[in-house]
Design an enzyme around this catalytic site. Structure first.
Site, PDB file in Angstrom:
ATOM      1  N   GLU A  54       0.958  -1.134   0.316  1.00 30.18           N
ATOM      2  CA  GLU A  54      -0.133   0.038  -0.025  1.00 30.18           C
ATOM      3  C   GLU A  54       0.814   1.413   0.107  1.00 30.18           C
ATOM      4  OE1 GLU A  54      -1.778  -3.260   2.836  1.00 30.18           O
ATOM      5  OE2 GLU A  54      -1.056  -2.086   2.489  1.00 30.18           O
ATOM      6  N   CYS A  85       0.316   1.973   6.885  1.00 31.41           N
ATOM      7  CA  CYS A  85      -0.638   2.207   5.823  1.00 31.41           C
ATOM      8  C   CYS A  85      -1.832   2.957   5.315  1.00 31.41           C
ATOM      9  CB  CYS A  85      -0.722   1.131   4.655  1.00 31.41           C
ATOM     10  SG  CYS A  85       1.087   0.344   4.229  1.00 31.41           S
TER      11      CYS A  85
END
Length: 153
Positions: A54, A85
């Site tokens: 991510e 993330c």
């Protein structure tokens, strides 16, 4: 919107990361039901603990896309985003996240108590982020099978 093809693609990216010798995580950005960017985990290969799928996707998005395109996109990920993330996704302007395997279940598998539901962090903000998942959790779990018991962290 049919999330299944995009979740399966995120899981496929996770499997590719694992085949390359990295941790099994994958993510993609979708706009108008079309993949516009994708990324895999590269923590081990790049020797950088922040190179989660991510995070790599958010960095790539900010290099290649406009803020309005990012804001209109959906982030699909093979596993629910970790706290790092989750923060990057929020600050990037992405407001829709769809995941397969839950962070809680990954924590049980990997003996990691740090991660939890990303919605807890997202819900603290005034700007809401929609979180959908788990979707196809069993398929998302399979890409992790045997990995965490075989690695020294």
């Amino acid at each position: 919107m049919d999330h299944l093809p995009h979740i399966r693609r995120a899981i496929e990216l996770a499997a590719l990361a694992r085949e390359r010798g990295d941790e099994p995580f994958g993510a993609l950005l979708v706009l108008d039901n079309r993949e516009i960017l994708c990324a895999e985990n590269s923590v081990r290969l790049a020797r950088d603990p922040t190179n989660h799928a991510e995070m790599n996707l958010v960095r790539k998005a900010w290099q290649e896309l406009s803020p309005s395109v990012i804001a209109d996109s959906i982030l699909y990920t093979s596993t629910e985003p970790c706290p790092m993330c989750t923060g990057a996704i929020f600050w990037s302007g992405i407001r829709r996240v769809v995941f397969s395997f839950s962070a809680e279940d990954l924590g049980k598998m990997a003996n990691d108590k740090f991660c939890g539901p990303c919605s807890v962090l997202f819900n603290r903000a005034e700007q809401k982020t929609e979180v959908i998942g788990p979707i196809l959790a069993e398929e998302g779990r399979r890409v992790h099978e045997g990995f965490w018991s075989s690695v020294n962290r």
